[in-house]
Design an enzyme around this catalytic site. Structure first.
Site, PDB file in Angstrom:
ATOM      1  N   GLY A 150      -4.384 -15.120   0.071  1.00 48.35           N
ATOM      2  CA  GLY A 150      -4.875 -15.712   1.306  1.00 48.35           C
ATOM      3  C   GLY A 150      -5.516 -17.059   1.038  1.00 48.35           C
ATOM      4  O   GLY A 150      -5.095 -17.795   0.139  1.00 48.35           O
ATOM      5  N   ILE A 152      -8.428 -17.915  -0.289  1.00 46.81           N
ATOM      6  CA  ILE A 152      -9.000 -18.050  -1.627  1.00 46.81           C
ATOM      7  C   ILE A 152      -7.920 -17.894  -2.686  1.00 46.81           C
ATOM      8  O   ILE A 152      -7.844 -18.682  -3.632  1.00 46.81           O
ATOM      9  CB  ILE A 152     -10.136 -17.032  -1.823  1.00 46.81           C
ATOM     10  CG1 ILE A 152     -11.306 -17.382  -0.907  1.00 46.81           C
ATOM     11  CG2 ILE A 152     -10.587 -17.001  -3.274  1.00 46.81           C
ATOM     12  CD1 ILE A 152     -12.457 -16.401  -0.957  1.00 46.81           C
ATOM     13  N   SER A 171       0.406  -8.584  -3.025  1.00 52.50           N
ATOM     14  CA  SER A 171      -0.351  -7.807  -2.049  1.00 52.50           C
ATOM     15  C   SER A 171       0.691  -7.062  -1.234  1.00 52.50           C
ATOM     16  O   SER A 171       1.892  -7.367  -1.298  1.00 52.50           O
ATOM     17  CB  SER A 171      -1.246  -8.678  -1.158  1.00 52.50           C
ATOM     18  OG  SER A 171      -0.471  -9.475  -0.296  1.00 52.50           O
ATOM     19  N   ARG A 172       0.265  -6.070  -0.471  1.00 45.72           N
ATOM     20  CA  ARG A 172       1.225  -5.212   0.210  1.00 45.72           C
ATOM     21  C   ARG A 172       2.138  -5.976   1.165  1.00 45.72           C
ATOM     22  O   ARG A 172       3.289  -5.625   1.338  1.00 45.72           O
ATOM     23  CB  ARG A 172       0.491  -4.104   0.961  1.00 45.72           C
ATOM     24  CG  ARG A 172      -0.020  -2.993   0.047  1.00 45.72           C
ATOM     25  CD  ARG A 172      -0.526  -1.819   0.853  1.00 45.72           C
ATOM     26  NE  ARG A 172      -0.829  -0.678   0.009  1.00 45.72           N
ATOM     27  CZ  ARG A 172      -2.030  -0.431  -0.498  1.00 45.72           C
ATOM     28  NH1 ARG A 172      -3.036  -1.246  -0.252  1.00 45.72           N
ATOM     29  NH2 ARG A 172      -2.232   0.638  -1.261  1.00 45.72           N
ATOM     30  N   THR A 231     -14.402 -11.230  -7.601  1.00 47.60           N
ATOM     31  CA  THR A 231     -15.397 -11.923  -6.780  1.00 47.60           C
ATOM     32  C   THR A 231     -15.183 -11.603  -5.307  1.00 47.60           C
ATOM     33  O   THR A 231     -15.718 -12.281  -4.439  1.00 47.60           O
ATOM     34  CB  THR A 231     -15.320 -13.452  -6.985  1.00 47.60           C
ATOM     35  OG1 THR A 231     -13.996 -13.903  -6.664  1.00 47.60           O
ATOM     36  CG2 THR A 231     -15.646 -13.838  -8.419  1.00 47.60           C
ATOM     37  N   ARG A 233     -14.666  -7.871  -3.307  1.00 50.77           N
ATOM     38  CA  ARG A 233     -15.511  -6.763  -2.901  1.00 50.77           C
ATOM     39  C   ARG A 233     -15.494  -5.725  -4.006  1.00 50.77           C
ATOM     40  O   ARG A 233     -14.429  -5.378  -4.537  1.00 50.77           O
ATOM     41  CB  ARG A 233     -15.031  -6.148  -1.580  1.00 50.77           C
ATOM     42  CG  ARG A 233     -15.241  -7.036  -0.361  1.00 50.77           C
ATOM     43  CD  ARG A 233     -16.719  -7.241  -0.056  1.00 50.77           C
ATOM     44  NE  ARG A 233     -16.938  -8.027   1.144  1.00 50.77           N
ATOM     45  CZ  ARG A 233     -17.052  -9.345   1.159  1.00 50.77           C
ATOM     46  NH1 ARG A 233     -16.945 -10.033   0.020  1.00 50.77           N
ATOM     47  NH2 ARG A 233     -17.264  -9.981   2.293  1.00 50.77           N
ATOM     48  N   GLU A 262     -26.141  -3.463  -4.485  1.00 45.56           N
ATOM     49  CA  GLU A 262     -26.743  -4.783  -4.706  1.00 45.56           C
ATOM     50  C   GLU A 262     -28.133  -4.814  -4.073  1.00 45.56           C
ATOM     51  O   GLU A 262     -28.294  -4.341  -2.939  1.00 45.56           O
ATOM     52  CB  GLU A 262     -25.856  -5.884  -4.111  1.00 45.56           C
ATOM     53  CG  GLU A 262     -24.500  -5.993  -4.786  1.00 45.56           C
ATOM     54  CD  GLU A 262     -23.656  -7.153  -4.259  1.00 45.56           C
ATOM     55  OE1 GLU A 262     -24.169  -7.936  -3.422  1.00 45.56           O
ATOM     56  OE2 GLU A 262     -22.503  -7.285  -4.679  1.00 45.56           O
ATOM     57  N   HIS A 281     -23.805 -11.965  -7.211  1.00 40.59           N
ATOM     58  CA  HIS A 281     -23.140 -12.256  -5.939  1.00 40.59           C
ATOM     59  C   HIS A 281     -23.424 -13.688  -5.480  1.00 40.59           C
ATOM     60  O   HIS A 281     -23.950 -13.931  -4.385  1.00 40.59           O
ATOM     61  CB  HIS A 281     -23.552 -11.259  -4.856  1.00 40.59           C
ATOM     62  CG  HIS A 281     -22.484 -11.070  -3.820  1.00 40.59           C
ATOM     63  ND1 HIS A 281     -22.319  -9.913  -3.116  1.00 40.59           N
ATOM     64  CD2 HIS A 281     -21.511 -11.921  -3.368  1.00 40.59           C
ATOM     65  CE1 HIS A 281     -21.293 -10.029  -2.276  1.00 40.59           C
ATOM     66  NE2 HIS A 281     -20.801 -11.243  -2.408  1.00 40.59           N
TER      67      HIS A 281
END
Length: 314
Positions: A150, A152, A171-172, A231, A233, A262, A281
């Site tokens: 996407g 990023i 990716s799927r 970086t 999730r 976190e 994070h």
């Protein structure tokens, strides 16, 4: 004048980065770890500004905040807020812009830090230790495997190619047309990408389809000299399986900016493993991003007070 709470302002900068004069704004620098503590602190506030997904706001919490009228999240997606519950009790939820550039930059910082052993080498230099004790891993000619292509992921691909890397993505729903447009190879499957890549970098949205996508089996497909970087999730990668693989040396190392809990508890093994380069994070934590967050949060407040909310999520 309405009261506004700004949550998780760890650096104590929120109130200085925007004009909050139309509300009585209070910045909370500490993180609320318990729901009772959170509810007690926010009970009297009509407006709450949440910093990304640092503080979960589920239905149980929202039901105990009778004065809440406006909830703002930095960014336009926040899985920690129960949007249906907010909508059901008449709470308006709005968001802000968020640049994808800072996470890309931090991801490459982790990749370079890992492959060139920057932390142990810099630490040894400061301590008067051995002068050069590691061999760095070249990026040129190596394979960068991207899980997700996407905003990023596509920028990661561009920079990887600039380093002279062979970039492969999966990716799927990824198509050949998309990868061809970016000069990237389309992996025939997730397993093939994991087996081939020297560096695997995760750039997927967390969903029921991606939760636990990388587990013990998937990590076993990676080569012992390969690195994993996440970086995105934390829940996309099984944290226990990753720690076990790192401890056993089944992969060379990991660069991590996201964690299941976190802040990461003191003494957690991911704080101490020598083949982990971890940051707290920091992906989106830059001055320009923060200025956008808080300036647009104030714009959201002004629009709400004028009766015409903008950037609504619920």
């Amino acid at each position: 004048m309405l009261r506004c709470a700004v949550l998780d302002d760890y650096q104590g900068v929120a109130l200085g980065l925007a004009d909050w004069s139309r509300v009585r704004a209070t910045s909370f620098r500490g993180h609320f770890t318990g729901r009772d503590e959170l509810v007690a602190a926010l009970h009297d506030y009509e407006i709450v500004v949440a910093m990304r997904e640092r503080t979960p706001l589920p239905a149980e919490v929202l039901d105990r905040l009778p004065n809440l009228r406006l909830l703002i999240t930095t960014g336009m997606r926040n899985a920690a807020i129960d949007l249906d519950a907010a909508r059901a009790r008449g709470v308006t939820v709005c968001g802000t812009g968020s640049s994808s550039t800072p996470p890309v930059e931090l991801t490459w910082a982790l990749i370079l830090g890992l492959t060139r052993h920057l932390v142990p080498e810099a630490t040894a230099l400061r301590a008067g230790g051995p002068w050069q004790s590691t061999l760095g891993t070249d990026l040129h000619g190596r394979t960068l495997g991207l899980l997700g292509l996407g905003k990023i992921g596509s920028r990661m691909a561009e920079i990887g190619r600039a380093f002279g890397m062979d970039v492969v993505a999966w990716s799927r729903n990824l198509t050949q047309e998309r990868t061809d447009a970016l000069g990237v190879r389309l992996a025939p499957g997730k397993d093939a990408l994991l087996a081939e890549a020297d560096i695997v970098s995760v750039h997927l949205v967390l969903s029921e389809r991606t939760r636990g996508l990388i587990g013990e089996r998937e990590l076993s497909l990676m080569r012992p000299d390969a690195y994993l970087v996440n970086t995105s999730r934390a829940a996309i990668v099984d944290q226990e399986a990753l720690a076990a693989a790192l401890q056993a040396g089944r992969i060379a190392g990991a660069g991590l900016d996201v964690f299941e809990t976190e802040p990461l508890p003191p003494g957690h093994e991911l704080r101490t493993l020598p083949n982990v380069l971890a940051t707290p994070h920091l992906g989106y934590v830059t001055e320009l991003n923060y200025r956008t967050y808080f300036r647009e949060a104030v714009e959201d407040i002004d629009a709400f007070l004028a009766g015409a909310p903008i950037r609504r999520l619920a």
